[in-house]
Each structure stands twice: as structure tokens, then as C-alpha cells.
Design a protein around this motif. Sequence first.
Motif, short mmCIF file in Angstrom:
data_model
loop_
_atom_site.label_atom_id
_atom_site.label_comp_id
_atom_site.label_asym_id
_atom_site.label_seq_id
_atom_site.Cartn_x
_atom_site.Cartn_y
_atom_site.Cartn_z
N ALA A 72 -1.47 -12.57 -5.33
CA ALA A 72 -0.44 -13.54 -4.92
C ALA A 72 -0.78 -14.93 -5.47
O ALA A 72 0.11 -15.67 -5.91
CB ALA A 72 -0.31 -13.58 -3.40
N LYS A 75 0.25 -14.91 -9.14
CA LYS A 75 1.68 -14.78 -9.41
C LYS A 75 2.48 -15.99 -8.95
O LYS A 75 3.55 -16.26 -9.50
CB LYS A 75 2.24 -13.55 -8.71
CG LYS A 75 1.82 -12.24 -9.32
CD LYS A 75 2.28 -11.08 -8.43
CE LYS A 75 1.80 -9.75 -8.96
NZ LYS A 75 2.49 -9.34 -10.19
N ASP A 111 8.10 -16.30 -1.40
CA ASP A 111 7.89 -15.21 -2.37
C ASP A 111 6.51 -14.57 -2.21
O ASP A 111 6.37 -13.35 -2.23
CB ASP A 111 8.05 -15.72 -3.80
CG ASP A 111 9.49 -16.10 -4.13
OD1 ASP A 111 10.40 -15.76 -3.33
OD2 ASP A 111 9.71 -16.75 -5.17
N ARG A 114 6.24 -12.55 1.06
CA ARG A 114 6.91 -11.25 0.93
C ARG A 114 6.09 -10.31 0.04
O ARG A 114 5.94 -9.12 0.35
CB ARG A 114 8.31 -11.42 0.36
CG ARG A 114 8.97 -10.09 0.13
CD ARG A 114 10.44 -10.10 0.30
NE ARG A 114 10.88 -8.74 0.58
CZ ARG A 114 12.08 -8.42 0.97
NH1 ARG A 114 12.98 -9.35 1.15
NH2 ARG A 114 12.40 -7.18 1.19
N TYR A 115 5.57 -10.83 -1.05
CA TYR A 115 4.76 -10.00 -1.94
C TYR A 115 3.59 -9.39 -1.17
O TYR A 115 3.31 -8.20 -1.25
CB TYR A 115 4.24 -10.84 -3.12
CG TYR A 115 3.34 -10.06 -4.04
CD1 TYR A 115 3.88 -9.23 -5.01
CD2 TYR A 115 1.95 -10.13 -3.92
CE1 TYR A 115 3.06 -8.48 -5.85
CE2 TYR A 115 1.12 -9.39 -4.75
CZ TYR A 115 1.68 -8.57 -5.71
OH TYR A 115 0.87 -7.82 -6.53
N GLU A 118 4.69 -6.68 1.41
CA GLU A 118 5.17 -5.44 0.76
C GLU A 118 4.02 -4.65 0.14
O GLU A 118 3.97 -3.42 0.22
CB GLU A 118 6.21 -5.76 -0.32
CG GLU A 118 7.48 -6.46 0.17
CD GLU A 118 8.36 -5.62 1.08
OE1 GLU A 118 8.15 -4.39 1.16
OE2 GLU A 118 9.25 -6.20 1.72
N GLU A 119 3.09 -5.36 -0.48
CA GLU A 119 1.96 -4.67 -1.11
C GLU A 119 1.03 -4.07 -0.05
O GLU A 119 0.47 -2.99 -0.24
CB GLU A 119 1.20 -5.63 -2.04
CG GLU A 119 2.01 -6.09 -3.24
CD GLU A 119 2.41 -4.95 -4.17
OE1 GLU A 119 1.53 -4.18 -4.58
OE2 GLU A 119 3.61 -4.84 -4.47
#
Lengths: 146, 79
Positions: A72, A75, A111, A114-115, A118-119
Amino acid sequence: MSDNATDSFLISSEPLQLEALKQHLLDAHAGALATFEGWVRNHNEGQAVEQLEYSSYPALANKEGQRIVEEAFQKFDIDAAIARHRVGLLPIGGIAVWVGVSAAHRGAAFDACRYIIEEIKGRVPIWKKEYYSSGATDWINCHQRA
Amino acid sequence: MKLKIQYFALLKDQRGLDKETVDSEANTPESLYAELVAMHGFTLPQSALKVAVNDDFSSWGQALKEGDNVVFIPPVAGG
């Protein structure tokens, strides 16, 4: 399990201390904090759920969770990020997972938050057993009723 | 060779144990899981699992060595 501020992700057998976790994210450079709480709900796929039991393979779960938080940072333009996942028996309404991300701006904070969740759901070795009102139990995603 | 196995979630329930040491002819996680399915009747197909050796994700074809710690990882369901 004691919590250590230097660990970006940890499996926890104790209730999550949200205010303490949020303190780890304070940063004078940050203008936004996005958090996600995963709660234990009282139903799943049409069945009434009484409680949930989470278990994990901690040696690998902690490594994989920390890898996700590192990703994260690569990114998204964020300042700080931390995540915790409970194991053990949780009642309805209990907090199973918590993710917090601070960043200069809200877009990156949302973002990255959420990343990370989800991961975690897709990759970290954590398992969930649902206990139904009927007395039955089921390991979710293992496609077998017991 | 002797291999250590840890079980989690459905595999732990089906085995009735959370860990054991086995003396196995298997030289990869793939052949080890096939042995265990034959012995214990695990219902999860290999295709539904991931595997870890010595606390890191591994491939099914990795060569196992004496004393390795092997974990078969059922479909995860965190969150």
C-alpha cells in the motif's frame, strides 16, 4: 497478545483498542484519515448467525499482512497505515478487523484503506467459522456443512 | 523423512489434530497432500489449497527436506 506500534499488521487475540491504533496514524503532514471496521453480522447467506470464530496461522498471517501494508505504501501516496485482525470467538457486533490509513489527501487514504482490506480478505491465512442458530457450524469458503 | 505438519480450520477438524510429525516418502507438498488425503479422507481438493513450507508460501513442487514444517492452507476467509 500485546500490541506493538511498530508492527503494521498483527493478528490479535485481544479486543482491538481503536483509539490507541489511531494514535499510531497521527502525522502533521496528513490531512485525511480513512478507517475501515469489519463487524460480525448476525446473518450470512440466509442463515441466522450467533457468533463467529476466527483462527489464523499467525507466523504466516503476520508476514503476509505486513507485506500488504508495504505494498500500500508503494502504490499510494500515504503517510501511515496500520491493520489488525482478531482471532477467537467474537459476538455479533464485535470488531473483527480494523484498517486505518492517514495521507495528505483523502483519495490516497480511501484507496489504500480499501486495498489493504481487500488484500487481507483474499490473501492472509485467516479462517472464519460461523455458528448458526440451528446449532450447525461452517468454515466459510470451505464448501462443507458440518 | 520426518516432516512436521500443522493443520488449520477444516483440515484441523477433519484430522482431529492441530499438528503432527509424519514419516513420509513424499518429496513434494503435492505428493504429501495426496498421501494425507488417502490416509485421512480430507475433502478439500489440492486445487482449493495453498501450501506453506517453513512459514512461507511455497510451490506444490518444491523439494521437501527432513524436518520441514508444512502447512496446507484452506481457502481463507478473513474480514
